[in-house]
Design an enzyme around this catalytic site. Structure first.
Site, PDB file in Angstrom:
ATOM      1  N   HIS A  17     -11.647   0.768  -2.682  1.00 29.51           N
ATOM      2  CA  HIS A  17     -12.174   1.623  -1.604  1.00 29.51           C
ATOM      3  C   HIS A  17     -13.680   1.410  -1.453  1.00 29.51           C
ATOM      4  CE1 HIS A  17      -8.702   4.493  -2.750  1.00 29.51           C
ATOM      5  NE2 HIS A  17      -8.397   4.001  -1.561  1.00 29.51           N
ATOM      6  N   LYS A  41       2.028  13.766   0.644  1.00 34.77           N
ATOM      7  CA  LYS A  41       2.029  12.804  -0.478  1.00 34.77           C
ATOM      8  C   LYS A  41       1.907  13.500  -1.827  1.00 34.77           C
ATOM      9  CE  LYS A  41       0.288   8.796   1.978  1.00 34.77           C
ATOM     10  NZ  LYS A  41      -0.697   7.715   2.070  1.00 34.77           N
ATOM     11  N   ARG A  90      -5.165  -5.125   2.320  1.00 38.13           N
ATOM     12  CA  ARG A  90      -4.933  -5.874   1.076  1.00 38.13           C
ATOM     13  C   ARG A  90      -3.864  -6.929   1.325  1.00 38.13           C
ATOM     14  NH1 ARG A  90      -3.875  -0.487  -2.206  1.00 38.13           N
ATOM     15  NH2 ARG A  90      -2.706  -0.313  -0.289  1.00 38.13           N
ATOM     16  N   SER A 128      -4.599   3.206  -5.612  1.00 37.41           N
ATOM     17  CA  SER A 128      -4.751   4.467  -6.346  1.00 37.41           C
ATOM     18  C   SER A 128      -3.497   4.759  -7.161  1.00 37.41           C
ATOM     19  CB  SER A 128      -5.011   5.619  -5.377  1.00 37.41           C
ATOM     20  OG  SER A 128      -6.238   5.456  -4.733  1.00 37.41           O
TER      21      SER A 128
HETATM   22  O1  PNS Z   1      -5.024   6.148   1.655  1.00 38.79           O
HETATM   23  P1  PNS Z   1      -3.833   6.360   2.546  1.00 38.79           P
HETATM   24  O2  PNS Z   1      -2.938   7.426   1.966  1.00 38.79           O
HETATM   25  O3  PNS Z   1      -3.074   5.086   2.817  1.00 38.79           O
HETATM   26  O4  PNS Z   1      -4.415   6.880   3.948  1.00 38.79           O
HETATM   27  C1  PNS Z   1      -3.552   7.207   5.006  1.00 38.79           C
HETATM   28  C2  PNS Z   1      -4.299   8.007   6.082  1.00 38.79           C
HETATM   29  C3  PNS Z   1      -4.911   9.251   5.477  1.00 38.79           C
HETATM   30  C4  PNS Z   1      -5.400   7.133   6.659  1.00 38.79           C
HETATM   31  C5  PNS Z   1      -3.271   8.371   7.191  1.00 38.79           C
HETATM   32  O5  PNS Z   1      -2.185   9.010   6.594  1.00 38.79           O
HETATM   33  C6  PNS Z   1      -3.875   9.272   8.259  1.00 38.79           C
HETATM   34  O6  PNS Z   1      -4.559   8.791   9.140  1.00 38.79           O
HETATM   35  N1  PNS Z   1      -3.604  10.591   8.145  1.00 38.79           N
HETATM   36  C7  PNS Z   1      -4.107  11.572   9.080  1.00 38.79           C
HETATM   37  C8  PNS Z   1      -2.992  12.073  10.002  1.00 38.79           C
HETATM   38  C9  PNS Z   1      -2.860  11.196  11.228  1.00 38.79           C
HETATM   39  O7  PNS Z   1      -3.775  10.991  11.987  1.00 38.79           O
HETATM   40  N2  PNS Z   1      -1.645  10.645  11.408  1.00 38.79           N
HETATM   41  C10 PNS Z   1      -1.388   9.803  12.566  1.00 38.79           C
HETATM   42  C11 PNS Z   1      -1.740   8.373  12.312  1.00 38.79           C
HETATM   43  S1  PNS Z   1      -0.472   7.601  11.381  1.00 38.79           S
END
Ligand code: PNS
Length: 159
Positions: A17, A41, A90, A128
């Protein structure tokens, strides 16, 4: 002022990150690390803990700030007057999911652009979840996270 949001669950924040965040910080005036609630999650660390760990991890980067958020990412980006979402990419396994999210976010708000930064080879397979698993098995995570994060993991799994 060009402002980017680097979103994630950051459960917890890793060197992978930090690589993406610090590279994004060289491209724009300000980077906002957006720590998602990601309640679905069931994160190991609370939103407050993940935000505090990310703040300490990025304290050396002057144009980076960390904010928690709950709700839609594009709404958060708009509220923060950010024009760009920066995501790390990645191995190819990320591509399908990130492609889907980028397309959805584009559909939700066409004024916000998603930009990808490729992870360097040494962090290609770092996540993570791997860090959490190693820590839960009492294996060292010093190669993957900063000392304060390693300590937080050790404390969490000692309980
Ligand atoms: O580190 P992660 O868990 O892969 O991050 C995922 C994240 C937080 C970027 C994604 O779940 C997100 O954008 N969540 C906010 C809710 C949202 O906007 N959802 C619609 C887009 S999929």
């Amino acid at each position: 002022m060009k402002r980017a949001v680097t979103p994630g669950t950051f459960d917890p924040i890793t060197f992978g990150h930090l690589d993406i965040i610090s590279r994004a910080a060289q491209l724009v005036d300000e980077v906002i690390v957006a720590v998602a609630a990601s309640a679905g999650k069931q994160p190991l660390f609370s939103l407050e803990e993940r935000t505090a760990l990310a703040r300490e991890a990025t304290a050396h980067l002057p144009n980076v700030r960390v904010e928690p958020f709950d709700g839609l990412l594009v709404d958060f980006a708009r509220e923060q007057n950010a024009q760009v979402l920066v995501k790390g990419l990645r191995a190819i396994t990320d591509f399908e999911y990130e492609f889907q999210m980028a397309a959805l976010n584009y559909d939700l708000d066409r004024t916000i652009e998603t930009v990808f930064i490729m992870s360097p080879p040494q962090y290609m397979y770092l996540s993570s979840s791997i860090v959490r698993e190693l820590a839960s098995l009492n294996s060292s995570v010093d190669k993957f996270v900063q000392p304060h994060v390693a300590k937080a993991l050790a404390d969490k799994f000692a309980k």
